[in-house]
Design a protein around this motif. Structure first.
Motif, PDB file in Angstrom:
ATOM      1  N   LEU A   1     -47.022 -23.044 -40.115  1.00  0.00           N
ATOM      2  CA  LEU A   1     -48.831 -22.208 -40.289  1.00  0.00           C
ATOM      3  C   LEU A   1     -48.746 -21.012 -38.969  1.00  0.00           C
ATOM      4  CD1 LEU A   1     -51.076 -25.500 -40.286  1.00  0.00           C
ATOM      5  CD2 LEU A   1     -51.030 -23.565 -41.771  1.00  0.00           C
ATOM      6  N   ILE A   2     -47.909 -21.358 -37.950  1.00  0.00           N
ATOM      7  CA  ILE A   2     -48.049 -20.172 -37.027  1.00  0.00           C
ATOM      8  C   ILE A   2     -47.225 -18.938 -37.672  1.00  0.00           C
ATOM      9  CG2 ILE A   2     -46.434 -19.515 -34.873  1.00  0.00           C
ATOM     10  CD1 ILE A   2     -46.733 -22.468 -33.915  1.00  0.00           C
ATOM     11  N   SER A   3     -46.312 -18.967 -38.322  1.00  0.00           N
ATOM     12  CA  SER A   3     -45.716 -17.645 -39.138  1.00  0.00           C
ATOM     13  C   SER A   3     -46.451 -17.116 -40.085  1.00  0.00           C
ATOM     14  CB  SER A   3     -44.298 -17.873 -39.614  1.00  0.00           C
ATOM     15  OG  SER A   3     -43.310 -18.489 -38.688  1.00  0.00           O
ATOM     16  N   ALA A   4     -47.096 -17.849 -40.868  1.00  0.00           N
ATOM     17  CA  ALA A   4     -48.267 -17.637 -41.857  1.00  0.00           C
ATOM     18  C   ALA A   4     -49.356 -17.151 -40.855  1.00  0.00           C
ATOM     19  CB  ALA A   4     -48.732 -18.912 -42.629  1.00  0.00           C
ATOM     20  N   THR A   5     -49.836 -17.579 -39.768  1.00  0.00           N
ATOM     21  CA  THR A   5     -50.847 -16.718 -39.074  1.00  0.00           C
ATOM     22  C   THR A   5     -50.398 -15.440 -38.566  1.00  0.00           C
ATOM     23  OG1 THR A   5     -51.720 -18.931 -38.392  1.00  0.00           O
ATOM     24  CG2 THR A   5     -52.448 -17.053 -37.374  1.00  0.00           C
ATOM     25  N   PHE A   6     -49.110 -15.313 -38.238  1.00  0.00           N
ATOM     26  CA  PHE A   6     -48.806 -13.685 -37.684  1.00  0.00           C
ATOM     27  C   PHE A   6     -48.418 -13.065 -38.959  1.00  0.00           C
ATOM     28  CE2 PHE A   6     -47.261 -15.946 -33.887  1.00  0.00           C
ATOM     29  CZ  PHE A   6     -47.780 -15.022 -32.855  1.00  0.00           C
ATOM     30  N   TRP A   7     -48.422 -13.546 -39.933  1.00  0.00           N
ATOM     31  CA  TRP A   7     -48.156 -12.685 -41.481  1.00  0.00           C
ATOM     32  C   TRP A   7     -49.295 -12.345 -41.849  1.00  0.00           C
ATOM     33  CZ3 TRP A   7     -44.495  -9.999 -43.989  1.00  0.00           C
ATOM     34  CH2 TRP A   7     -44.609  -9.845 -45.277  1.00  0.00           C
ATOM     35  N   CYS A   8     -50.163 -13.028 -41.831  1.00  0.00           N
ATOM     36  CA  CYS A   8     -51.652 -12.613 -42.282  1.00  0.00           C
ATOM     37  C   CYS A   8     -52.331 -11.694 -41.439  1.00  0.00           C
ATOM     38  CB  CYS A   8     -52.554 -13.937 -42.275  1.00  0.00           C
ATOM     39  SG  CYS A   8     -54.274 -13.787 -42.770  1.00  0.00           S
ATOM     40  N   LEU A   9     -51.917 -11.619 -39.976  1.00  0.00           N
ATOM     41  CA  LEU A   9     -52.671 -10.776 -39.157  1.00  0.00           C
ATOM     42  C   LEU A   9     -51.840  -9.532 -39.635  1.00  0.00           C
ATOM     43  CD1 LEU A   9     -54.418 -10.067 -36.518  1.00  0.00           C
ATOM     44  CD2 LEU A   9     -52.098 -10.732 -35.346  1.00  0.00           C
ATOM     45  N   LEU A  10     -50.468  -9.407 -39.759  1.00  0.00           N
ATOM     46  CA  LEU A  10     -49.987  -8.137 -39.985  1.00  0.00           C
ATOM     47  C   LEU A  10     -50.672  -7.561 -41.396  1.00  0.00           C
ATOM     48  CD1 LEU A  10     -47.615  -6.274 -40.163  1.00  0.00           C
ATOM     49  CD2 LEU A  10     -46.226  -7.956 -41.304  1.00  0.00           C
ATOM     50  N   LEU A  11     -50.672  -8.245 -42.384  1.00  0.00           N
ATOM     51  CA  LEU A  11     -51.369  -7.784 -43.675  1.00  0.00           C
ATOM     52  C   LEU A  11     -52.532  -7.242 -43.370  1.00  0.00           C
ATOM     53  CD1 LEU A  11     -49.958 -10.008 -46.468  1.00  0.00           C
ATOM     54  CD2 LEU A  11     -48.870  -7.843 -45.481  1.00  0.00           C
ATOM     55  N   ASN A  12     -53.494  -7.821 -42.487  1.00  0.00           N
ATOM     56  CA  ASN A  12     -54.919  -7.254 -42.288  1.00  0.00           C
ATOM     57  C   ASN A  12     -54.572  -6.075 -41.391  1.00  0.00           C
ATOM     58  OD1 ASN A  12     -57.335  -9.055 -42.405  1.00  0.00           O
ATOM     59  ND2 ASN A  12     -55.664 -10.490 -42.337  1.00  0.00           N
ATOM     60  N   GLY A  13     -53.586  -5.772 -40.910  1.00  0.00           N
ATOM     61  CA  GLY A  13     -53.382  -4.252 -40.330  1.00  0.00           C
ATOM     62  C   GLY A  13     -53.427  -3.212 -41.306  1.00  0.00           C
ATOM     63  N   PHE A  14     -53.091  -3.521 -42.660  1.00  0.00           N
ATOM     64  CA  PHE A  14     -53.112  -2.547 -43.775  1.00  0.00           C
ATOM     65  C   PHE A  14     -54.359  -2.424 -44.296  1.00  0.00           C
ATOM     66  CE2 PHE A  14     -48.605  -3.839 -43.393  1.00  0.00           C
ATOM     67  CZ  PHE A  14     -48.019  -2.585 -43.323  1.00  0.00           C
ATOM     68  N   VAL A  15     -55.436  -3.175 -44.246  1.00  0.00           N
ATOM     69  CA  VAL A  15     -56.604  -3.345 -44.954  1.00  0.00           C
ATOM     70  C   VAL A  15     -57.386  -1.913 -44.424  1.00  0.00           C
ATOM     71  CG1 VAL A  15     -58.788  -4.378 -45.305  1.00  0.00           C
ATOM     72  CG2 VAL A  15     -56.835  -5.824 -44.902  1.00  0.00           C
ATOM     73  N   GLY A  16     -57.309  -1.627 -43.307  1.00  0.00           N
ATOM     74  CA  GLY A  16     -58.231  -0.246 -42.888  1.00  0.00           C
ATOM     75  C   GLY A  16     -57.861   0.909 -43.450  1.00  0.00           C
ATOM     76  N   PHE A  17     -56.495   0.978 -43.996  1.00  0.00           N
ATOM     77  CA  PHE A  17     -55.670   1.931 -44.689  1.00  0.00           C
ATOM     78  C   PHE A  17     -56.261   2.016 -46.141  1.00  0.00           C
ATOM     79  CE2 PHE A  17     -53.212   1.420 -40.872  1.00  0.00           C
ATOM     80  CZ  PHE A  17     -53.008   2.511 -40.469  1.00  0.00           C
ATOM     81  N   GLN A  18     -56.764   1.008 -46.874  1.00  0.00           N
ATOM     82  CA  GLN A  18     -57.449   1.063 -48.093  1.00  0.00           C
ATOM     83  C   GLN A  18     -56.171   1.319 -49.012  1.00  0.00           C
ATOM     84  OE1 GLN A  18     -60.892   0.585 -49.004  1.00  0.00           O
ATOM     85  NE2 GLN A  18     -60.360  -0.418 -47.033  1.00  0.00           N
ATOM     86  N   PHE A  19     -55.215   0.921 -48.911  1.00  0.00           N
ATOM     87  CA  PHE A  19     -54.073   0.558 -49.934  1.00  0.00           C
ATOM     88  C   PHE A  19     -54.492   0.063 -51.153  1.00  0.00           C
ATOM     89  CE2 PHE A  19     -51.381   1.413 -45.995  1.00  0.00           C
ATOM     90  CZ  PHE A  19     -51.069   2.514 -46.362  1.00  0.00           C
ATOM     91  N   ALA A  20     -55.115  -1.163 -50.813  1.00  0.00           N
ATOM     92  CA  ALA A  20     -55.875  -1.832 -51.956  1.00  0.00           C
ATOM     93  C   ALA A  20     -57.330  -2.030 -51.344  1.00  0.00           C
ATOM     94  CB  ALA A  20     -55.575  -3.171 -52.242  1.00  0.00           C
ATOM     95  N   GLU A  21     -58.427  -1.723 -52.169  1.00  0.00           N
ATOM     96  CA  GLU A  21     -59.740  -1.977 -51.803  1.00  0.00           C
ATOM     97  C   GLU A  21     -60.037  -3.124 -51.047  1.00  0.00           C
ATOM     98  OE1 GLU A  21     -64.384  -0.801 -53.369  1.00  0.00           O
ATOM     99  OE2 GLU A  21     -62.704  -0.545 -54.777  1.00  0.00           O
ATOM    100  N   ASP A  22     -60.676  -3.317 -49.951  1.00  0.00           N
ATOM    101  CA  ASP A  22     -60.936  -4.494 -49.412  1.00  0.00           C
ATOM    102  C   ASP A  22     -61.927  -5.301 -50.165  1.00  0.00           C
ATOM    103  OD1 ASP A  22     -62.881  -2.483 -48.109  1.00  0.00           O
ATOM    104  OD2 ASP A  22     -63.890  -4.411 -47.760  1.00  0.00           O
ATOM    105  N   GLY A  23     -61.759  -6.627 -50.263  1.00  0.00           N
ATOM    106  CA  GLY A  23     -62.627  -7.571 -50.900  1.00  0.00           C
ATOM    107  C   GLY A  23     -62.209  -7.862 -52.178  1.00  0.00           C
ATOM    108  N   THR A  24     -61.413  -6.867 -53.123  1.00  0.00           N
ATOM    109  CA  THR A  24     -60.847  -7.149 -54.496  1.00  0.00           C
ATOM    110  C   THR A  24     -59.960  -8.285 -54.207  1.00  0.00           C
ATOM    111  OG1 THR A  24     -59.217  -5.414 -54.009  1.00  0.00           O
ATOM    112  CG2 THR A  24     -61.411  -4.549 -54.610  1.00  0.00           C
TER     113      THR A  24
END
Length: 347
Positions: free
Chosen positions: A123-146
């Motif tokens: 769970l600790i590693s999954a939490t860090f990984w999830c935070l990492l991927l959230n770092g790409f959301v603001g760049f809109q590589f994929a539209e958020d919420g889809t």
């Protein structure tokens, strides 16, 4: 009193002799590694509770995380709402597992302890990984919420969780090439993989703020978040032994490390909240405050306006077509469901 050995790559001996991590009873040798100084336990209902002060911080962390999740979910149109809330759900699960393991609710002598610890590390590693991927959301590589954005984070985070959980349990049980006496792979995941994910997230957010936003204040949230996390890690792995001795075993570095981690997670929320704005026009359950500037009217304009308003109030269209009035236009009539009309006929 000093640690057993110096800090070494792929070796938990120095770390576990300084602070009581959940994996320490399961690595090193057959009996695990015991810290030289740790917080004293407390007897509660014929049961020993370890790390009682840290347990209180975990409970506070769960309450604060629930509040942050509520506020995130209430921002119905904010960018990345569905993605960032997964990070806080994972942090809540990590906190619950940490609470169960370090407090002794699941004792180290239990056959289930290695499996719960494996889940905790996953769970600790999954939490860090999830935070990492959230770092790409603001760049809109994929539209958020889809579905593409949301499920890519969910599925990949689950894969990371499953892989690290398997690695941890295999190391604890000495399966295949993995060995608890030489847990190099687990050490690499615990420190390098998780640390790299956090570092990349921070870099991405700095680039996002500098290149995309006009406001530079969110950089302060990033700086404070990193400062809290780094301070907590230094206290946890460097000064835990000194704190424990100075505090006469009442608290140790784990207490301050847990507080610092909570503060850094709160800064992640503060940063996300500062860079996202909710579109109130499409929000649900939000009340808009509409501010109007009205000019003062002169006496003649007030009189004219008042006369016009009075005339409109008492004017009844021919045929009695006005809502809530009878055909003769003399008395108020019940509404469509029998309710009294909003206006009363005063004449």
């Amino acid at each position: 009193m000093s640690a057993d050995s110096k800090f070494a790559f792929g070796n938990f001996n120095y770390i576990c002799s300084t602070v009581s991590l959940t994996l320490c009873p399961l690595v090193g040798d057959d009996d695990g590694i015991e810290p030289l100084c740790y917080s004293r336990n407390m007897k509660l209902a014929d049961s020993l509770i370890f790390q009682p002060s840290t347990l209180i911080i975990h409970i506070i962390a769960l309450i604060m995380t629930a509040i942050m999740i509520y506020h995130i979910r209430s921002k119905y149109t904010a960018v990345g709402r569905k993605e960032i809330v997964m990070f806080f759900y994972l942090y809540m699960l990590v906190t619950i597992m940490d609470l169960l393991l370090i407090s002794g609710i699941i004792p180290t002598a239990s056959d289930l302890y290695p499996y719960f610890t494996g889940v905790h590390l996953g769970l600790i590693s999954a939490t860090f990984w999830c935070l990492l991927l959230n770092g790409f959301v603001g760049f809109q590589f994929a539209e958020d919420g889809t579905p593409l954005s949301v499920w890519s984070i969910r599925i990949s985070s689950f894969i990371v969780f499953a892989a690290v959980t398997f690695l941890s349990i295999a190391t604890f049980q000495k399966l295949g090439p993995f060995d608890y006496t030489n847990p190099v792979a687990l050490w690499v995941v615990f420190f390098i993989f998780n640390g790299a994910a956090l570092l990349i997230y921070v870099i991405l957010q700095i680039v996002l703020v500098v290149n995309t936003l006009d406001d530079r204040w969110p950089l302060g949230d990033i700086v404070f978040g990193i400062a809290f996390f780094a301070t907590g890690q230094v206290i946890l792995y460097v000064f835990s032994l000194d704190i424990c001795i100075f505090a006469k075993h009442y608290i140790d570095g784990l207490f301050f490390g847990t507080i610092a981690t909570l503060l850094s997670v709160m800064m992640v929320y503060k940063y996300w909240d500062s860079i996202t704005k909710e579109d109130l026009e499409f929000s649900v359950g939000s009340k808009q405050n509409v501010w109007e500037v009205k000019e003062l009217l002169g006496e003649e304009e007030m009189a004219a306006t008042g006369g016009l308003y009075s005339q409109q109030l008492h004017q009844v269209p021919s045929g009695g077509s006005g809502y809530g009035y009878n055909n003769n236009g003399n008395s108020p009539a019940p509404g469509s469901y029998g309710q009294a009309n909003f206006y009363e006929d005063r004449h």
